[in-house]
Design a protein around this motif. Structure first.
Motif, PDB file in Angstrom:
ATOM      1  N   THR A  87      43.759  27.416  -9.182  1.00 19.40           N
ATOM      2  CA  THR A  87      43.507  28.588  -8.341  1.00 19.40           C
ATOM      3  C   THR A  87      44.785  29.276  -7.870  1.00 19.40           C
ATOM      4  O   THR A  87      44.726  30.153  -7.006  1.00 19.40           O
ATOM      5  CB  THR A  87      42.691  28.166  -7.109  1.00 19.40           C
ATOM      6  OG1 THR A  87      43.416  27.149  -6.391  1.00 19.40           O
ATOM      7  CG2 THR A  87      41.318  27.639  -7.512  1.00 19.40           C
ATOM      8  N   ALA A  88      45.935  28.889  -8.418  1.00 16.90           N
ATOM      9  CA  ALA A  88      47.202  29.488  -7.983  1.00 16.90           C
ATOM     10  C   ALA A  88      47.334  30.915  -8.525  1.00 16.90           C
ATOM     11  O   ALA A  88      46.841  31.237  -9.611  1.00 16.90           O
ATOM     12  CB  ALA A  88      48.376  28.641  -8.454  1.00 16.90           C
ATOM     13  N   THR A  89      48.004  31.747  -7.750  1.00 16.35           N
ATOM     14  CA  THR A  89      48.308  33.116  -8.171  1.00 16.35           C
ATOM     15  C   THR A  89      49.779  33.192  -8.523  1.00 16.35           C
ATOM     16  O   THR A  89      50.638  32.846  -7.709  1.00 16.35           O
ATOM     17  CB  THR A  89      47.997  34.119  -7.052  1.00 16.35           C
ATOM     18  OG1 THR A  89      46.622  33.978  -6.667  1.00 16.35           O
ATOM     19  CG2 THR A  89      48.257  35.540  -7.505  1.00 16.35           C
TER      20      THR A  89
ATOM     21  N   ARG B 213      51.723  28.392 -19.397  1.00 19.40           N
ATOM     22  CA  ARG B 213      51.093  28.349 -18.076  1.00 19.40           C
ATOM     23  C   ARG B 213      50.867  26.887 -17.731  1.00 19.40           C
ATOM     24  O   ARG B 213      50.552  26.085 -18.608  1.00 19.40           O
ATOM     25  CB  ARG B 213      49.773  29.113 -18.063  1.00 19.40           C
ATOM     26  CG  ARG B 213      49.126  29.116 -16.668  1.00 19.40           C
ATOM     27  CD  ARG B 213      47.925  30.022 -16.602  1.00 19.40           C
ATOM     28  NE  ARG B 213      47.296  29.913 -15.293  1.00 19.40           N
ATOM     29  CZ  ARG B 213      47.653  30.629 -14.235  1.00 19.40           C
ATOM     30  NH1 ARG B 213      48.639  31.501 -14.340  1.00 19.40           N
ATOM     31  NH2 ARG B 213      47.027  30.480 -13.075  1.00 19.40           N
ATOM     32  N   PRO B 214      51.042  26.529 -16.461  1.00 16.21           N
ATOM     33  CA  PRO B 214      50.833  25.135 -16.092  1.00 16.21           C
ATOM     34  C   PRO B 214      49.461  24.640 -16.520  1.00 16.21           C
ATOM     35  O   PRO B 214      48.482  25.396 -16.572  1.00 16.21           O
ATOM     36  CB  PRO B 214      50.962  25.154 -14.566  1.00 16.21           C
ATOM     37  CG  PRO B 214      51.743  26.395 -14.260  1.00 16.21           C
ATOM     38  CD  PRO B 214      51.400  27.359 -15.322  1.00 16.21           C
ATOM     39  N   ALA B 215      49.415  23.388 -16.809  1.00 13.26           N
ATOM     40  CA  ALA B 215      48.139  22.805 -17.201  1.00 13.26           C
ATOM     41  C   ALA B 215      47.112  22.995 -16.083  1.00 13.26           C
ATOM     42  O   ALA B 215      47.453  23.012 -14.901  1.00 13.26           O
ATOM     43  CB  ALA B 215      48.327  21.311 -17.497  1.00 13.26           C
ATOM     44  N   ALA B 216      45.884  23.154 -16.456  1.00 14.85           N
ATOM     45  CA  ALA B 216      44.830  23.420 -15.478  1.00 14.85           C
ATOM     46  C   ALA B 216      44.553  22.165 -14.671  1.00 14.85           C
ATOM     47  O   ALA B 216      43.750  21.316 -15.039  1.00 14.85           O
ATOM     48  CB  ALA B 216      43.558  23.898 -16.185  1.00 14.85           C
ATOM     49  N   THR B 217      45.249  22.013 -13.588  1.00 13.31           N
ATOM     50  CA  THR B 217      45.067  20.892 -12.681  1.00 13.31           C
ATOM     51  C   THR B 217      44.522  21.421 -11.360  1.00 13.31           C
ATOM     52  O   THR B 217      44.384  22.627 -11.156  1.00 13.31           O
ATOM     53  CB  THR B 217      46.401  20.164 -12.440  1.00 13.31           C
ATOM     54  OG1 THR B 217      47.286  21.066 -11.774  1.00 13.31           O
ATOM     55  CG2 THR B 217      47.031  19.734 -13.755  1.00 13.31           C
TER      56      THR B 217
ATOM     57  N   ALA C 223      49.685  29.153  -3.687  1.00  9.44           N
ATOM     58  CA  ALA C 223      48.710  28.115  -4.006  1.00  9.44           C
ATOM     59  C   ALA C 223      47.321  28.528  -3.558  1.00  9.44           C
ATOM     60  O   ALA C 223      47.149  29.287  -2.593  1.00  9.44           O
ATOM     61  CB  ALA C 223      49.111  26.805  -3.337  1.00  9.44           C
ATOM     62  N   GLY C 224      46.326  28.027  -4.290  1.00 14.42           N
ATOM     63  CA  GLY C 224      44.953  28.289  -3.909  1.00 14.42           C
ATOM     64  C   GLY C 224      44.541  27.441  -2.724  1.00 14.42           C
ATOM     65  O   GLY C 224      45.272  26.555  -2.265  1.00 14.42           O
TER      66      GLY C 224
ATOM     67  N   ALA D 174      52.583  19.312  -4.996  1.00 14.67           N
ATOM     68  CA  ALA D 174      52.107  19.045  -6.356  1.00 14.67           C
ATOM     69  C   ALA D 174      52.253  20.282  -7.227  1.00 14.67           C
ATOM     70  O   ALA D 174      52.619  20.193  -8.415  1.00 14.67           O
ATOM     71  CB  ALA D 174      50.643  18.593  -6.310  1.00 14.67           C
ATOM     72  N   LEU D 175      51.978  21.455  -6.644  1.00 13.37           N
ATOM     73  CA  LEU D 175      52.127  22.688  -7.408  1.00 13.37           C
ATOM     74  C   LEU D 175      53.585  22.909  -7.798  1.00 13.37           C
ATOM     75  O   LEU D 175      53.875  23.346  -8.926  1.00 13.37           O
ATOM     76  CB  LEU D 175      51.611  23.864  -6.580  1.00 13.37           C
ATOM     77  CG  LEU D 175      51.727  25.249  -7.219  1.00 13.37           C
ATOM     78  CD1 LEU D 175      50.976  25.296  -8.541  1.00 13.37           C
ATOM     79  CD2 LEU D 175      51.216  26.328  -6.271  1.00 13.37           C
TER      80      LEU D 175
END
Length: 713
Positions: free
Chosen positions: A438-440, A429-433, A554-555, A562-563
């Motif tokens: 908040t992405a789904t 999973r992508p790093a928590a940035t 994206a959240g 960036a996402l």
């Protein structure tokens, strides 16, 4: 009678040139397509490549086989599995005890250097044992080549059908017009004592001679063209690289030859009956204004076909709108309306010509001449309407369906980004940035589900296996007609209304993409749409299917750019915005489809050129007296040429209007079908293709009119 017919052919050879060329071309095309089909039905056998040195190959199960009812008994039917079984490690160890085991290209198969009977005893029902030429089934290109041959069959069958349809159409129109130009000749023969039966036999004998000679020439053309067609299919990536025309097949030549003779006789038969009814003085008294050009039988046949075409369209919309989106349907159904309008052309061309405004004295003369000469106008307009109607209906429907599927795919997801790739790294999973926190994310994989409908058919549906049902329910904007997507779990399935059983809460017996049986409860039912995914299951029901798509939203406040960078780094694959993804996965036309449409349209266009040139050469050369009268009335030659070319262009315009009307009916039916399927109504009008076809028709018509215009003083 044969002597008289041959003498007539020598004296009037220009009248029969167009018919000869049309029959020869039609026979050549049918022979070419027949040779291609024969070569694809029984392709040459190739030695195995992957396990060429192994006498026995053990391959995991790659087909689902079930029993269905056939009459009073049962029969086994099979479908290929989308997730074939690998050869498990325990079985490989047991095989190694029999002899050397070769592994090459993946776990789906292994080669064994041991006696086949010993291998079968060890394997039992756990896998398949292949020997001899069957070992080719383990080659990586076998399934791809089989699918390519299916595409070749479809293309050549469609092209052959269009060739037969257009050849009958053009030959009948050409011979009918040629007979109409000889009315005065037949009147003189009747005056000299010829009976109606003799007139009919004369025309049939002439057509038989032309048909035999043209069919022989067409067979030679087919023998020359078939190898070149095969090479074109290979270069166009439609056929496998090894595809070639077989040398030991003769039936396509027989079929093409006798079809050519039959088409020629059929094309002249109706015209010969009309010629036989000409009275001794009738043709001599007839004015230049065409009358009685639409017989009662032709009018009745045209009306019946028009009603049948409209009724079939209405029936399809009422019972199975999805069928109108299939290629075989939108290629064949327009032909009914084309034939109907062509039969009714003498009734329509005069009214259509007078509706088209032409300024000035020359314009008035062109319009009135075109409206008065119904036979000539109908003979010129008929092949044009065929080309315009085929180009508009076929290309327009294909592009409209593709555009509708792209729009449908776009509207079915709330995602902003889509990650695609054959094997995405979904364990990470992508790093928590700030962009990913908040992405789904909704990963899914391509799979399939099979169901036995009414006990008589095994039907396979494309499906997607979702990893996270909750995220799937958040991002999916599917046309739900019953149930709730949030109820999807490992023991349930989402189906479309296309399924025979689609009641929410009902439990159905299915087979999964790897062949395992399962009993799943229907959680939700979807509208059919454009025929994309026919079912949704969870990843637990497709454990071997690799994730090939991740929908991402994206959240709030997150940057999509960036996402996208984070997703590309974490999962690999290709990251696209959803609009770009929809356009990339649903291109307007694939190279194979484009080649198929070019072949079909090329056939229609060549036939149209032949019909236009032949009709205008016959008609204009027979108007020497009329054009001489114009010169005597003071018209310079340039003005006479403008009249002749204007009449040719107006006849082409009449055919274009009629062809455009047929196209409008077909595209309107397609739009109604899309609306009935709850799919986006995106009707694409192929202006470019239709314009190019129309430009070619106009150029041929003008050139033929100018070349054939007699030099009068």
């Amino acid at each position: 009678m044969l002597t008289v017919a041959c003498a007539a052919l020598r004296a009037r050879w220009a009248t029969f040139v167009a018919g000869f060329v049309a029959v020869a071309l039609g026979v050549g095309l049918i022979a070419t397509m027949g040779l291609g089909l024969a070569s694809s039905f029984e392709p040459p056998k190739h030695p195995p490549e992957r396990f060429a040195s192994s006498p026995v190959v053990v391959m995991g199960q790659d087909r689902l086989t079930v029993e269905v009812r056939r009459g009073p008994g049962t029969e086994e039917v099979s479908k290929p599995l989308v997730h074939p079984h690998p050869v498990d490690t325990e079985l490989v160890r047991e095989l190694a005890a029999l002899g050397p085991v070769t592994r090459d290209g993946g776990p789906d198969a292994v080669g064994v250097d041991a006696p086949a009977d010993k291998v079968e005893e060890v394997v039992g029902h756990r896998a398949q044992v292949l020997t001899g030429d069957e070992r080719r089934r383990a080659d990586p290109g076998t399934e791809r080549d089989a699918q390519a041959l299916v595409s070749v069959n479809s293309l050549l069958g469609t092209a052959g059908g269009v060739s037969a349809f257009v050849s009958v159409f053009v030959v009948a129109s050409t011979f009918a017009f040629a007979v109409a130009l000889r009315r005065r000749e037949f009147g003189l023969l009747r005056t000299a004592g010829a009976t109606p039966g003799q007139i009919r036999r004369l025309l049939l004998t002439e057509s038989l001679v032309v048909g035999v000679l043209a069919s022989a020439a067409g067979c030679a053309l087919g023998a020359w063209g078939a190898p070149r067609l095969a090479r074109t299919l290979v270069e166009g990536q439609v056929a496998p690289e090894w595809f070639a025309i077989r040398d030991d097949v003769n039936w396509p030549f027989h079929m093409a030859f006798w079809t050519g003779v039959l088409v020629t006789l059929t094309g002249v038969w109706a015209a010969s009956r009309r010629a036989g009814r000409i009275g001794p003085a009738e043709a001599l008294r007839e004015a230049d204004v065409d009358t009685g050009v639409l017989s009662r039988g032709r009018l009745l046949a045209g009306i019946v076909l028009a009603v049948a075409g409209a009724a079939l369209l209405a029936w399809g919309l009422a019972t199975d709108p999805a069928d109108l989106l299939k290629r075989k349907t939108y290629l064949t159904r327009p032909m009914i309306l084309i034939t109907a309008v062509a039969l009714l052309a003498p009734l329509l061309v005069r009214r259509t010509a007078r509706l088209l405004p032409l300024p000035g004295a020359v314009g008035m003369l062109v319009r009135e001449n075109t409206a008065a000469s119904v036979r000539r106008t109908a003979a010129v307009a008929a092949p044009v309407l065929v080309t315009v109607a085929l180009a508009g209906s076929m290309t327009g429907t294909a592009e409209s369906v593709t555009a509708a599927r792209a729009a449908d795919a776009r509207e079915r997801t709330a995602a902003q980004l889509v990650v695609t790739g054959e094997r995405l790294r979904v364990t990470e999973r992508p790093a928590a940035t700030a962009a990913t926190r908040t992405a789904t994310l909704s990963p899914s994989a391509s799979t399939a589900v099979y169901v036995r409908e009414e006990g008589t058919a095994l039907v396979g549906f494309e499906a997607r296996a979702v990893t996270d049902p909750a995220a799937f329910a958040q991002l999916a904007l599917l046309p739900v007609t019953a149930g709730d997507l949030r109820d999807l779990d490992d023991r349930s399935i989402v189906v479309t209304e296309e399924w025979m059983q689609h009641e929410v809460g009902r439990t159905i017996d299915v087979w999964l993409g790897d062949g395992r049986p399962a009993r799943l409860r229907i959680a939700a039912v979807l509208a059919v749409g454009t025929g994309g995914d026919g079912a949704f299951v969870t990843a637990a029901n497709a454990p071997t299917a690799p994730v090939d798509r991740i929908d991402v939203r994206a959240g709030s406040g997150a940057s999509p750019a960036a996402l996208a960078a984070e997703l590309r780094h974490s999962f690999g694959g290709t990251v696209r915005e959803v609009d770009e993804w929809a356009a990339a996965t649903h291109p307007r036309t694939s190279p194979q489809t484009r080649l198929g449409m070019l072949v079909v349209l090329g056939i229609a266009l060549v036939y149209t050129a032949i019909a236009l040139a032949g009709t205008l050469l016959m008609a204009t050369s027979a108007r020497a007296g009329e054009l001489a009268s114009l010169r005597l009335a003071g018209a310079p030659r340039a003005q006479v040429l403008r009249v002749v070319t204007g009449e040719a262009l107006l006849s082409v315009a009449v055919g274009t209007v009629l062809g455009a009307a047929i196209t409008a009916v077909n595209l309107a039916g397609l739009g109604t079908a899309l609306a009935a399927l709850s799919a986006p109504v995106t009707v694409v009008v192929p202006w470019g293709t239709a314009g190019a076809a129309l430009g070619a028709c106009a150029a041929v018509a003008v050139l033929a009119a100018l070349v054939s215009c007699p030099r009068t003083r």
